[in-house]
Design an enzyme around this catalytic site. Structure first.
Site, mmCIF file in Angstrom:
data_model
loop_
_atom_site.group_PDB
_atom_site.id
_atom_site.type_symbol
_atom_site.label_atom_id
_atom_site.label_comp_id
_atom_site.label_asym_id
_atom_site.label_seq_id
_atom_site.Cartn_x
_atom_site.Cartn_y
_atom_site.Cartn_z
ATOM 1 N N PRO A 352 2.472 -6.349 -6.768
ATOM 2 C CA PRO A 352 3.611 -6.544 -5.871
ATOM 3 C C PRO A 352 3.088 -7.060 -4.533
ATOM 4 C CG PRO A 352 3.118 -4.214 -6.091
ATOM 5 C CD PRO A 352 2.130 -4.928 -6.951
ATOM 6 N N ASP A 526 -1.362 -6.223 -1.201
ATOM 7 C CA ASP A 526 -0.820 -5.486 -2.345
ATOM 8 C C ASP A 526 0.016 -4.317 -1.807
ATOM 9 O OD1 ASP A 526 -0.429 -3.790 -4.529
ATOM 10 O OD2 ASP A 526 -2.355 -4.321 -5.450
ATOM 11 N N HIS A 527 1.316 -4.367 -2.068
ATOM 12 C CA HIS A 527 2.217 -3.379 -1.472
ATOM 13 C C HIS A 527 2.025 -1.976 -2.064
ATOM 14 C CE1 HIS A 527 5.300 -2.188 1.142
ATOM 15 N NE2 HIS A 527 6.127 -3.199 1.027
ATOM 16 N N ARG A 528 1.258 -1.868 -3.135
ATOM 17 C CA ARG A 528 0.972 -0.529 -3.665
ATOM 18 C C ARG A 528 -0.011 0.209 -2.759
ATOM 19 N NH1 ARG A 528 -1.006 -2.339 -9.506
ATOM 20 N NH2 ARG A 528 -2.084 -3.792 -8.124
ATOM 21 N N VAL A 529 -0.788 -0.585 -1.986
ATOM 22 C CA VAL A 529 -1.871 -0.002 -1.190
ATOM 23 C C VAL A 529 -1.581 -0.127 0.305
ATOM 24 C CG1 VAL A 529 -4.356 -0.176 -0.729
ATOM 25 C CG2 VAL A 529 -3.492 -0.629 -3.026
#
Ligand code: CAO
Length: 554
Positions: A352, A526-529
């Site tokens: 993402p 990375d929008h997860r991080v």
């Protein structure tokens, strides 16, 4: 004990063939005639055998390399006095492989464009083979057949080969089925021909052909190559080696789709993997019923997993006959493009990703760079803006460590080393050499290393070690142009910086517009991080450093 170079033997009419499998590794004991590598043309695969028993000392080829007769495949330390120490070609054993249909000895009448009507397609000269088994039928009645399209695959104990059609037309009747054995001259199929669809002109000698009756053209295709190669594709031996048992066209199809053949269960005769098996496997992966081992190994933690993409419910890729709309030229994509394409697709689909754009004022830095280069003119090392960007990025990565991390299952791995990759445009495609320990190097050293690595990349000489280990990547289009772009993260990294060409712009200083050299920055993360606020801070900090490099010291 003598060292023996094992060479590719006479492989018939093939100029260059691609190495698709390595069957041995350094340190393996090999027997004389044991298969060492599998090579493949677009029509056939064959295994290259060892000339002598011994121990493999050195592999001289890698998957994807092109080889031809005389190419050295590997070096073997011969057992005992088995063999003279000179380089030897692998036993020029038997046959072959099928091939591009060399046109047959076609009577003038048949070679000319034929009127519509039945055309008999027969088994061409297949070398020394007799009674070869039909292991796969690739067409069915009603199919439109193109000239040279493969109709069936036959297999001896030495090689598998595809028999192409001598004509274009609609398949009316198939005269063979899986399990049949065939010989040269046997009738394979009857096509309903179309005017002008025949093999153009006779070239090579082939089975003599009977002049056709008025309405029926009887033509044999000369799918011949002079035999020689190896104890080739041995269907009973390959499973023991853990190699997939499939015809060249099925292997090619699987490669195009990125399907790991070794994980496909063959439902054809003797466990052979057919086109249907590969298609079935692909459908199962897309439906999420099956995961490839690569997916299993790379799947992130369940909370952040993107899965295999099945939930995207993708419709099939559009299939367009481009030639219908105008002239076209078809070129196979290069190896590097295929590999990087597969990686980019995975990264684009699974991460993402968000991109923040910003500008950095590099007026003073560019002036410093130009004056440094003037002073250093004699040293031969040119300081590049990219080298400053690498150094500035290291400072930002140290301040925002999550940008230098990677997802591993449920954990984040924070790397305490700063290896910076940079995208290099090469004639073969995009490559990403890595400046190791950029935090410990000065801008001059980074510039010099970058120059060397970029040259190696362009010459195709980068080693895997020089392309691995990056913790963050920079993609600079500054030397080319553009304003902003959205680079794709190079997994398992979690961010990438895109840089475009700097421009003189009017910048308001509170009292007046000042001409400032502004560098466009595009940071994809990375929008997860990482979240948007951290990304904005990262860019702002990077901008401050580029605006006043003394901040690196703080
Ligand atoms: N703004 C303005 N000018 C710039 C600039 C910038 N941001 N960056 C470089 N330049 C200038 C350089 O100063 C140089 O000018 P001079 O010859 O007058 O000194 C010129 O552009 C050419 O620079 P370069 O491209 O040779 O050197 P580099 O250090 O900037 O880049 C490399 C090296 C290997 C990264 C580059 O050659 C390259 O391959 N870039 C393409 C990367 C790419 O394809 N990225 C896209 C990936 S996504 O598909």
């Amino acid at each position: 004990m003598a060292l023996v170079e094992v060479q590719v033997p006479d492989i018939g009419d093939f100029d260059e063939v691609a190495v698709i499998e390595l069957l041995v590794k350094v340190g393996d004991s090999v027997k004389a005639e044991q298969s060492l590598i599998t090579v493949e043309s677009d029509k056939a695969s064959m295994e290259i055998p060892c000339a002598t028993a011994g121990v493999v000392k050195e592999l001289r080829v890698a998957i994807g390399d092109k080889v031809k007769q005389g190419s050295v495949v590997l070096v073997v330390e011969a057992a005992g006095d088995a063999v003279a120490p000179a380089p030897v070609a692998a036993p020029a054993v038997a046959p072959v492989t099928a091939v591009a249909p060399v046109a047959a000895a076609v009577p003038a009448a048949a070679a000319a464009p034929v009127a519509s009507g039945p055309i008999h397609v027969m088994v061409p000269d297949i070398g020394d083979f007799k009674d070869v088994a039909v292991i796969e039928v690739m067409v069915k009645p009603g199919d439109s057949i193109k000239l040279e399209q493969s109709l069936i695959t036959v297999e001896s104990d030495k090689a598998s080969m595809e028999i192409p059609s001598s004509h274009a037309g609609v398949l009316k009747e198939l005269k063979v089925k899986v399990g049949d054995t065939v010989n040269i001259g046997d009738l394979l199929a009857i096509l309903e021909g179309a005017a002008g669809a025949a093999v153009p002109a006779p070239v090579a000698a082939a089975p003599a052909v009977v002049a056709a009756p008025a309405a029926v053209a009887t033509v044999a295709v000369a799918a011949v190559s002079t035999p020689v190669a190896a104890p080739a594709h041995n269907p009973t031996a390959t499973p023991a080696l853990g190699l997939p048992h499939a015809s060249p066209s099925v292997r090619k199809f699987a490669r195009e789709l990125g399907v790991p053949l070794a994980e496909v269960q063959g439902k054809g005769p003797k466990g052979r993997i057919t086109l249907d098996d590969v298609q079935g496997f692909t459908k199962s992966v897309m439906a999420g019923v099956v995961q490839t081992s690569a997916q299993k190994a790379k799947a992130p933690a369940p909370a952040s997993a993107g899965g295999g993409g099945s939930e995207l419910g993708l419709i099939p890729w559009p299939k367009v006959d481009f030639a219908k709309f105008g002239p076209i030229e078809r070129k196979e994509m290069g190896r590097i493009k295929k590999i990087s394409g597969a990686n980019l697709l995975r990264n684009a689909v699974m991460i993402p990703a968000v991109t923040n754009h910003d500008d950095a004022d590099i007026t003073d830095l560019e002036a410093f760079r130009v004056s440094t280069n003037k002073e250093n003119e004699k040293s031969g090392v040119k300081v590049t803006m990219l080298a400053f960007l690498i150094k500035a990025s290291v400072a930002a990565l140290k301040k925002f460590p999550e940008f230098n991390s990677s997802i591993d299952g449920d954990s984040l791995v924070y790397k305490q080393y700063w290896h910076i990759g940079f995208a290099a445009d090469t004639p073969n495609g995009l490559m990403v050499p890595v400046i190791k320990d950029a935090d410990k190097k000065g801008v001059l050293q980074i510039s010099q290393e970058m120059g060397e690595l970029a040259k190696k990349a362009r010459d195709g000489k980068l080693s895997p070690a020089e392309m691995s280990g990056a913790t963050f990547t920079i993609s600079s289009l500054g030397g080319i142009g553009g304003r902003y772009f959205t680079p794709i993260i190079n997994a398992p990294e979690v961010a990438i910086l895109g840089v475009c060409k700097s421009n003189m712009e009017p910048v308001w200083d509170g009292k007046a517009f000042q001409p400032r050299l502004m560098l466009p920055l595009s940071l994809t993360w990375d929008h997860r991080v990482i979240d948007g606020a951290a990304a904005a801070r990262f860019n702002a900090y990077l901008g401050q450093i580029l605006g006043d490099f003394r901040r690196v010291l703080l």
